[in-house]
Design a protein around this motif. Structure first.
Motif, PDB file in Angstrom:
ATOM      1  N   PRO A  58       0.757  -0.793  -0.349  1.00 21.52           N
ATOM      2  CA  PRO A  58       0.064  -0.396   0.041  1.00 21.52           C
ATOM      3  C   PRO A  58       1.119   1.253   0.064  1.00 21.52           C
ATOM      4  N   GLU A  59       1.717   0.926   0.922  1.00 20.40           N
ATOM      5  CA  GLU A  59       2.825   2.321   0.763  1.00 20.40           C
ATOM      6  C   GLU A  59       3.125   2.271  -0.274  1.00 20.40           C
ATOM      7  N   LEU A  60       3.773   1.395  -1.723  1.00 17.18           N
ATOM      8  CA  LEU A  60       3.990   1.379  -2.553  1.00 17.18           C
ATOM      9  C   LEU A  60       3.626   2.324  -3.260  1.00 17.18           C
ATOM     10  N   PHE A  61       1.937   2.765  -4.346  1.00 20.11           N
ATOM     11  CA  PHE A  61       1.222   2.841  -4.802  1.00 20.11           C
ATOM     12  C   PHE A  61       0.708   4.007  -4.051  1.00 20.11           C
ATOM     13  N   SER A  62       0.702   4.779  -2.661  1.00 14.37           N
ATOM     14  CA  SER A  62      -0.154   6.087  -2.216  1.00 14.37           C
ATOM     15  C   SER A  62       1.163   6.296  -2.660  1.00 14.37           C
ATOM     16  N   ASN A  63       2.049   6.626  -2.810  1.00 16.08           N
ATOM     17  CA  ASN A  63       3.367   7.299  -3.245  1.00 16.08           C
ATOM     18  C   ASN A  63       4.283   6.706  -3.525  1.00 16.08           C
ATOM     19  N   VAL A  64       4.641   6.875  -4.538  1.00 21.11           N
ATOM     20  CA  VAL A  64       5.566   5.346  -4.887  1.00 21.11           C
ATOM     21  C   VAL A  64       7.122   6.702  -4.886  1.00 21.11           C
ATOM     22  N   TRP A  65       7.251   7.613  -4.614  1.00 20.07           N
ATOM     23  CA  TRP A  65       8.023   8.627  -4.462  1.00 20.07           C
ATOM     24  C   TRP A  65       9.076   8.660  -2.743  1.00 20.07           C
ATOM     25  N   ALA A  66       7.640   8.143  -1.788  1.00 19.97           N
ATOM     26  CA  ALA A  66       7.905   8.616  -0.718  1.00 19.97           C
ATOM     27  C   ALA A  66       9.186   7.498   0.018  1.00 19.97           C
TER      28      ALA A  66
END
Length: 297
Positions: A58-66
């Protein structure tokens, strides 16, 4: 960058033709800009892959650069257990050791003979090896495939290992330069002391050529570790695939499981050993290649 600074100082001091030197400076500057852009791109991709492998999906797709909120080291445990990455990792180690040791031994013997002995076929054999460097490896896939099929080895690990062991021309090209620079008086002294031809090679000349051997060993290890096409074409049993080929099939599997962070973790596992090896031995490799280029015919 040093060449660019030196050229700029020469123009400033008036020691060289201004018009021609400005063109040279512009050419050097453009080269450095392109190299800097490519280096930045590769470094960015590596860093992004590294920290993204520590995210949750979920983290990867919520903000790919974060950056990851909390590093998920279990992604590596998951990919090593459920993806059988440990098995493929050990296969890569096995192929790298077998192929690199075999190539170094065979190429050092061939390079020593071509560099130290004068016989009628020396130059034709040397040019044969050098000309094979100009043939794209993909053009040899079909003949090698037919050869391994006729030998009954197609699909086994041995088909890949035997074909990989024939990748000697680059090693021979580099090692000839080293053997030519070794003093012949050492070999003559060993002959006087009763050493045979193989003893001179094994006990005297081979240890002295250690920088060249290390150079070709590092380059061959990185090449073998990252080899994707060879195992894919000549090995049928997936349990015998090396890591580079297995990561591709893991990618196909992860597409259906939607576990992309695990796939990124497998890519990091593939990249890190070769990267560490190059960083540790890069000075030795560059010195070895420069000595190899000093070869004169």
């Amino acid at each position: 960058m040093t060449a660019l600074i030196v050229k700029f100082r020469q123009v400033k001091s008036g020691r060289v033709n201004v018009g021609r030197s400005l063109g040279h400076i512009a050419s050097l500057g453009l080269t450095y800009v392109v190299l800097l852009a490519l280096s930045s791109l590769y470094i960015f991709v590596f860093i992004w892959t590294l920290y993204s492998s520590l995210k949750t999906n979920p983290e990867l797709f919520s903000n790919v650069w974060a950056l990851p909120k909390s590093p998920q080291w279990r992604n590596y445990l998951t990919v090593m257990t459920t993806g059988n990455m440990l098995l493929y990792f050990m296969n890569s180690v096995k192929y790298a050791v077998t192929i690199v040791v075999g190539r170094v031994i065979l190429s050092s013997m061939a390079a020593y003979v071509l560099a130290r002995f004068k016989f009628r076929l020396a130059n034709p054999i040397l040019y044969y090896f050098l000309s094979s460097l100009m043939v794209p490896s993909l053009l040899t896939v079909v003949p090698c495939f037919i050869l391994m099929k006729n030998l009954g080895l197609l699909g086994s690990q041995w088909a890949y290992i035997i074909l990989a062991l024939t990748g000697l021309p680059f090693n021979i090209f580099v090692l000839i330069g080293f053997f030519k620079t070794l003093p012949r008086e050492l070999a003559d002294a060993a002959y006087i002391d009763g050493c045979g031809e193989f003893g001179v090679f094994w006990r005297i000349m081979l240890p002295l050529a250690r920088p060249g051997l290390l150079t070709v060993a590092v380059i061959n290890t990185i090449g073998t570790w990252n080899d994707f096409m060879g195992p894919l074409i000549f090995i049928r049993n997936k349990a015998h695939y090396p890591l580079a080929t297995a990561v591709y099939f893991l990618k196909v599997t992860m597409q259906y499981n939607a576990d992309w962070v695990a796939m990124l973790a497998s890519v990091v596992i593939l990249m890190v050993p070769a990267l560490i090896m190059f960083v540790v031995f890069q000075d030795q490799v560059m010195r070895g290649l420069n000595l190899g280029e000093a070869l004169k015919y």
